[in-house]
Design a protein around this motif. Structure first.
Motif, PDB file in Angstrom:
ATOM      1  N   PHE A 147       0.771  -0.769  -0.377  1.00 31.12           N
ATOM      2  CA  PHE A 147      -0.231   0.317  -0.003  1.00 31.12           C
ATOM      3  C   PHE A 147       0.998   1.296  -0.129  1.00 31.12           C
ATOM      4  CE2 PHE A 147      -3.008   3.075   1.469  1.00 31.12           C
ATOM      5  CZ  PHE A 147      -4.264   2.541   0.772  1.00 31.12           C
ATOM      6  N   ARG A 148       0.499   1.998  -1.082  1.00 24.53           N
ATOM      7  CA  ARG A 148       1.371   3.163  -1.157  1.00 24.53           C
ATOM      8  C   ARG A 148       0.414   4.223  -1.352  1.00 24.53           C
ATOM      9  NH1 ARG A 148       6.900   2.010  -0.026  1.00 24.53           N
ATOM     10  NH2 ARG A 148       6.840  -0.517  -0.878  1.00 24.53           N
ATOM     11  N   ARG A 207      -0.625   3.226   5.736  1.00 29.19           N
ATOM     12  CA  ARG A 207      -0.132   1.908   5.520  1.00 29.19           C
ATOM     13  C   ARG A 207       0.233   1.710   6.985  1.00 29.19           C
ATOM     14  NH1 ARG A 207       3.005   4.777   2.669  1.00 29.19           N
ATOM     15  NH2 ARG A 207       5.118   5.534   3.346  1.00 29.19           N
ATOM     16  N   ARG A 251      -1.070  -6.842   7.344  1.00 25.91           N
ATOM     17  CA  ARG A 251      -1.169  -7.221   6.708  1.00 25.91           C
ATOM     18  C   ARG A 251      -0.556  -8.178   6.329  1.00 25.91           C
ATOM     19  NH1 ARG A 251       0.314  -2.342   5.413  1.00 25.91           N
ATOM     20  NH2 ARG A 251       2.610  -2.697   4.566  1.00 25.91           N
ATOM     21  N   ASP A 260      -1.494  -9.623   0.838  1.00 24.60           N
ATOM     22  CA  ASP A 260      -1.704  -8.273   0.678  1.00 24.60           C
ATOM     23  C   ASP A 260      -1.428  -7.623   0.055  1.00 24.60           C
ATOM     24  OD1 ASP A 260      -4.231  -9.733   2.655  1.00 24.60           O
ATOM     25  OD2 ASP A 260      -2.756  -8.726   4.112  1.00 24.60           O
ATOM     26  N   ASP A 261      -0.231  -7.915   0.326  1.00 26.92           N
ATOM     27  CA  ASP A 261       0.814  -6.766  -0.337  1.00 26.92           C
ATOM     28  C   ASP A 261       1.066  -7.082  -1.630  1.00 26.92           C
ATOM     29  OD1 ASP A 261       0.695  -4.442   2.115  1.00 26.92           O
ATOM     30  OD2 ASP A 261       2.799  -5.722   2.278  1.00 26.92           O
ATOM     31  N   TYR A 267      -2.435  -5.305  -3.720  1.00 27.96           N
ATOM     32  CA  TYR A 267      -1.701  -3.939  -3.529  1.00 27.96           C
ATOM     33  C   TYR A 267      -1.231  -3.933  -4.610  1.00 27.96           C
ATOM     34  CZ  TYR A 267      -4.350  -2.623   0.919  1.00 27.96           C
ATOM     35  OH  TYR A 267      -5.165  -2.824   1.805  1.00 27.96           O
ATOM     36  N   ASN A 283      -1.339  -1.683  -8.517  1.00 26.84           N
ATOM     37  CA  ASN A 283      -0.531  -0.563  -8.458  1.00 26.84           C
ATOM     38  C   ASN A 283       0.074  -0.689  -9.950  1.00 26.84           C
ATOM     39  OD1 ASN A 283      -1.240   0.790  -5.814  1.00 26.84           O
ATOM     40  ND2 ASN A 283       1.076  -0.724  -4.773  1.00 26.84           N
TER      41      ASN A 283
END
Length: 455
Positions: free
Chosen positions: A113-114, A120, A127, A131-132, A135, A139
């Protein structure tokens, strides 16, 4: 069945050898036949793209009405005027658009998440890597839809980014071509040390699994090899402190020159280019003298460092969006207190430093540090490059021809020409007149596949 060393064994070996030879002969015969097939076959995918204006080679004058012929993901021909498609070919009508090569961003962080630090941080303990990865998929899609068909990812989960890179290459998910670095290599306590600012028990757990930190020459050689072993196509190291590190060590040089040199030499020996995260001039100069390929950020460039970069042919990737985004986040209380003075210092110095580099003729390649700022807003960097002294034409070249050169991929990327990858975008109106037009991309083709079209 037990096989001994006698006659049965010899006969079995001979049968296997003969069978393998027949199979290999069949494969070779098939390969020979494939090489003699005509360029177009029944399964070829062919597109004719009608361009209103065509900037096929950024840095040169655009062409007028043109037709780009794409076959199986590559450009095979460019003709003047709008040529009617041959039988079975698809027509892509961009006759009222300005067409140019897909854009390249040399500094992104797709993983996780960014762009919103509070969320974040709030979800950090819950997380999972999976999950990442989800994301990261989002992205990557946002980045592609913004017209960036190739990116250099300079820091994320090494295995996860390798999987995303390969998934995009297979066509399983939409995204740009990724040249991935795995995790950035850092000294203990440096910008890439994941234990920074954590309480003791959590820091101990992180430390047990952390392989990207190193101290001393041999340890840094080991760190490079481990990232390459995990699939890194480029190596990144932290020459100086960083703005977003949750420590108060500032932005000065973090690594010793001999540590930098062994990282660079080991990576080059393994066929990888090297990027240095670097703010302070002392750290930048040491990385340049050690032979680094790109300096990313280059926030405090003095005359000696600029001269060294020119002498060595080192690329600068300015990432002008990043200090502004970080400063806004710090002032809004979204970042830890230790980052605030560093964000203030970096944002104040970066623009003037980059102006000096541009005016002095340092080689510039496009990069944003997207992930600090939201993904999909990468093209906002162009206006900042123009503010720092580049013409729109030069800024576009930095994100195409020059970025491909910095990647070592000039033979496949950066221009629209026969034999190159069919990475093509289109906008309304000429970005040579207003570079902000690249912030609203109407059409995206990557490797011959249309991912975005307004029609």
């Amino acid at each position: 069945m037990t096989i001994g060393t006698g006659t049965r064994c010899s006969r079995l070996k001979m049968a296997l050898f003969v069978g393998a030879g027949v199979a290999m002969g069949t494969l070779l015969a098939g390969a020979t036949r494939a090489q003699t097939l005509p360029a177009a076959t029944a399964t070829s995918t062919v597109s004719y793209i009608h361009a209103g204006q065509l900037l096929d080679r950024p840095g040169e004058r655009p062409r007028g009405a043109s037709t780009i012929i794409v076959r199986d993901g590559r450009v095979v021909e460019i003709r003047d005027g709008h040529v009617a498609p041959e039988g079975g070919a698809a027509l892509v009508d961009l006759s009222d658009k300005f067409v140019l090569p897909g854009l390249i961003d040399l500094h992104v962080h797709l993983w996780g998440f960014r762009g919103e630090p509070l969320q974040r941080r709030a979800t950090a303990m819950s997380r999972e890597d999976v999950d990442d990865l989800i994301y990261a998929i989002g992205n990557a899609r946002d980045t592609l839809m913004a017209g960036f068909t190739t990116v250099r990812d300079l820091g994320g989960n090494a295995r996860g980014m390798r999987a995303l890179r390969d998934g995009i290459a297979r066509g399983d998910v939409d995204g740009p071509t990724i040249v991935n670095a795995g995790q950035g290599i850092s000294v203990t306590g440096g910008h890439g040390d994941g234990t920074n600012g954590l309480r003791e028990d959590i820091a101990d757990m992180v430390h047990q699994h952390q392989i990207n930190t190193c101290d001393g020459v041999e340890d840094c050689r080991r760190a490079v090899r481990q990232q390459v072993g995990l699939g890194a196509q480029v190596i990144k190291f932290m020459a100086t402190g960083g703005v977003l590190s949750n420590v108060s060590g500032g932005l000065g040089r973090a690594m010793e020159p001999d540590e930098m040199k062994v990282i660079i030499d080991t990576a080059h020996g393994l066929g990888r280019k090297v990027a240095a995260h670097s703010h302070a001039a002392e750290g930048t100069r040491a990385a340049v003298e050690a032979g680094v390929d790109t300096i990313d950020h280059g926030t405090f460039l003095d005359a000696a460092t600029i001269n060294a970069m020119k002498a060595k042919g080192t690329w600068l990737v300015p990432t002008m969006l990043a200090p502004r985004a970080a400063l806004a986040q710090a002032r809004a209380g979204q970042l830890p207190p230790a980052t605030i003075p560093k964000a203030e210092e970096a944002a104040t110095a970066a623009l003037e430093s980059h102006r000096r580099a541009i005016a002095s003729g340092v080689k510039i390649a496009f990069g944003t540090d997207a992930g600090v700022s939201p993904h999909g807003e990468n093209a906002q960097e162009f206006a900042l490059m123009v503010e720092a002294g580049m013409t729109p034409a030069r800024a576009i070249r930095a994100a195409t021809v020059d970025a491909a050169d910095a990647l070592g991929m000039s033979d496949s990327l950066g221009v629209i020409a026969p034999g190159r990858a069919a990475d093509i975008i289109a906008v309304t109106g000429s970005p040579l007149d207003d570079v902000r037009r690249l912030e609203a991309v109407d059409f995206v083709m990557r490797r011959g596949v249309v991912h975005k079209s307004m029609r």
